[in-house]
Design a protein around this motif. Structure first.
Motif, PDB file in Angstrom:
ATOM      1  N   GLU A 101       0.838  -1.193   0.000  1.00 39.01           N
ATOM      2  CA  GLU A 101       0.000   0.000   0.000  1.00 39.01           C
ATOM      3  C   GLU A 101       0.875   1.245   0.000  1.00 39.01           C
ATOM      4  OE1 GLU A 101      -3.223   1.940   3.026  1.00 39.01           O
ATOM      5  OE2 GLU A 101      -3.416  -0.208   2.613  1.00 39.01           O
ATOM      6  N   GLY A 102       0.505   2.224  -0.807  1.00 36.89           N
ATOM      7  CA  GLY A 102       1.266   3.466  -0.855  1.00 36.89           C
ATOM      8  C   GLY A 102       1.094   4.185  -2.177  1.00 36.89           C
ATOM      9  N   GLU A 103       1.852   5.261  -2.316  1.00 37.15           N
ATOM     10  CA  GLU A 103       1.816   6.057  -3.534  1.00 37.15           C
ATOM     11  C   GLU A 103       3.122   5.856  -4.295  1.00 37.15           C
ATOM     12  OE1 GLU A 103       0.847  10.138  -2.782  1.00 37.15           O
ATOM     13  OE2 GLU A 103      -1.025   9.618  -1.760  1.00 37.15           O
ATOM     14  N   TYR A 104       2.979   5.586  -5.585  1.00 38.01           N
ATOM     15  CA  TYR A 104       4.102   5.342  -6.471  1.00 38.01           C
ATOM     16  C   TYR A 104       3.930   6.226  -7.705  1.00 38.01           C
ATOM     17  CZ  TYR A 104       4.495   1.032  -3.707  1.00 38.01           C
ATOM     18  OH  TYR A 104       4.598   0.125  -2.683  1.00 38.01           O
ATOM     19  N   VAL A 105       4.925   6.216  -8.545  1.00 37.48           N
ATOM     20  CA  VAL A 105       4.829   6.836  -9.862  1.00 37.48           C
ATOM     21  C   VAL A 105       5.359   5.848 -10.897  1.00 37.48           C
ATOM     22  CG1 VAL A 105       4.997   9.228  -9.050  1.00 37.48           C
ATOM     23  CG2 VAL A 105       7.085   7.988  -9.642  1.00 37.48           C
ATOM     24  N   TYR A 106       4.897   5.999 -12.118  1.00 38.66           N
ATOM     25  CA  TYR A 106       5.467   5.240 -13.237  1.00 38.66           C
ATOM     26  C   TYR A 106       5.795   6.215 -14.346  1.00 38.66           C
ATOM     27  CZ  TYR A 106       0.753   5.269 -15.343  1.00 38.66           C
ATOM     28  OH  TYR A 106      -0.460   5.637 -15.866  1.00 38.66           O
ATOM     29  N   PHE A 107       6.838   5.886 -15.097  1.00 32.57           N
ATOM     30  CA  PHE A 107       7.312   6.796 -16.144  1.00 32.57           C
ATOM     31  C   PHE A 107       8.316   6.084 -17.030  1.00 32.57           C
ATOM     32  CE2 PHE A 107      10.057   7.207 -12.481  1.00 32.57           C
ATOM     33  CZ  PHE A 107      11.339   7.304 -12.984  1.00 32.57           C
ATOM     34  N   CYS A 108       8.666   6.746 -18.115  1.00 36.24           N
ATOM     35  CA  CYS A 108       9.748   6.271 -18.975  1.00 36.24           C
ATOM     36  C   CYS A 108      10.863   7.301 -18.923  1.00 36.24           C
ATOM     37  CB  CYS A 108       9.284   6.087 -20.414  1.00 36.24           C
ATOM     38  SG  CYS A 108      10.654   5.647 -21.519  1.00 36.24           S
ATOM     39  N   PRO A 109      12.035   6.924 -18.471  1.00 39.01           N
ATOM     40  CA  PRO A 109      13.144   7.878 -18.420  1.00 39.01           C
ATOM     41  C   PRO A 109      13.790   8.100 -19.788  1.00 39.01           C
ATOM     42  CG  PRO A 109      13.865   5.751 -17.608  1.00 39.01           C
ATOM     43  CD  PRO A 109      12.390   5.630 -17.889  1.00 39.01           C
ATOM     44  N   MET A 110      13.477   7.250 -20.768  1.00 37.97           N
ATOM     45  CA  MET A 110      14.107   7.329 -22.076  1.00 37.97           C
ATOM     46  C   MET A 110      13.290   8.149 -23.070  1.00 37.97           C
ATOM     47  SD  MET A 110      15.042   3.304 -22.206  1.00 37.97           S
ATOM     48  CE  MET A 110      15.918   3.330 -23.749  1.00 37.97           C
ATOM     49  N   ASN A 111      11.981   8.244 -22.856  1.00 41.11           N
ATOM     50  CA  ASN A 111      11.101   8.881 -23.839  1.00 41.11           C
ATOM     51  C   ASN A 111      11.221  10.397 -23.840  1.00 41.11           C
ATOM     52  OD1 ASN A 111       9.079   9.283 -25.780  1.00 41.11           O
ATOM     53  ND2 ASN A 111       7.528   8.190 -24.660  1.00 41.11           N
ATOM     54  N   PRO A 112      11.350  11.148 -22.807  1.00 39.34           N
ATOM     55  CA  PRO A 112      10.879  10.896 -21.442  1.00 39.34           C
ATOM     56  C   PRO A 112       9.400  11.263 -21.310  1.00 39.34           C
ATOM     57  CG  PRO A 112      12.007  12.988 -21.489  1.00 39.34           C
ATOM     58  CD  PRO A 112      12.068  12.424 -22.897  1.00 39.34           C
ATOM     59  N   THR A 113       8.766  10.725 -20.270  1.00 39.25           N
ATOM     60  CA  THR A 113       7.360  11.023 -20.009  1.00 39.25           C
ATOM     61  C   THR A 113       7.239  11.705 -18.653  1.00 39.25           C
ATOM     62  OG1 THR A 113       6.925   8.935 -18.847  1.00 39.25           O
ATOM     63  CG2 THR A 113       6.641   8.930 -21.248  1.00 39.25           C
ATOM     64  N   PRO A 114       6.082  12.306 -18.383  1.00 43.37           N
ATOM     65  CA  PRO A 114       5.826  12.780 -17.021  1.00 43.37           C
ATOM     66  C   PRO A 114       5.776  11.585 -16.061  1.00 43.37           C
ATOM     67  CG  PRO A 114       4.251  13.739 -18.569  1.00 43.37           C
ATOM     68  CD  PRO A 114       5.007  12.665 -19.305  1.00 43.37           C
TER      69      PRO A 114
END
Length: 121
Positions: A101-114
């Motif tokens: 349980e918790g808050e996470y983020v997902y993203f692409c460091p190569m594209n990059p995305t928010p």
């Protein structure tokens, strides 16, 4: 002896089958500069596989999950990395990922995305 081996095979096979059924596949499309799904709400303790498709990005892309506010590589959840970086039209999946349980983020460091919100309750 044959009966014992048969029972062992049934138990192991049942556990393996249960493991396969316990995971949910989260499918994400990555376009130039963004993911098309921009927020995820998942259940704590569930097992997920993240499947990402490169939809029109003209270079390799990847996928990262990290705790919110801790996005340096040392805090990445390595099981969530894709099996390989992907080029336009390709799809790759992560290993099985179980989040607390918790808050996470997902993203692409190569594209990059928010960095997009991934909430686990």
């Amino acid at each position: 002896m044959k009966k014992v081996l048969f029972i062992f095979a049934l138990v192991v096979g049942g556990l393996f089958n249960q493991s396969l059924q316990a995971q949910e596949v989260v499918k994400l499309d990555q376009t130039t500069g963004e993911f098309t799904q921009q927020e995820l709400n998942l259940k704590a303790g569930e097992t997920y596989v993240f499947e990402v498709t490169n939809s029109g990005v003209d270079h390799e892309v990847g996928f990262v999950i990290a705790p919110k506010g801790k996005t340096d590589q040392e805090h990445h959840i390595p099981e969530a990395y894709l099996s390989k970086t992907i080029t336009d039209g390709e799809t790759a999946a992560s290993q099985e990922v179980t989040l607390e349980e918790g808050e996470y983020v997902y993203f692409c460091p190569m594209n990059p995305t928010p960095q997009y919100a991934l909430t686990v309750k």
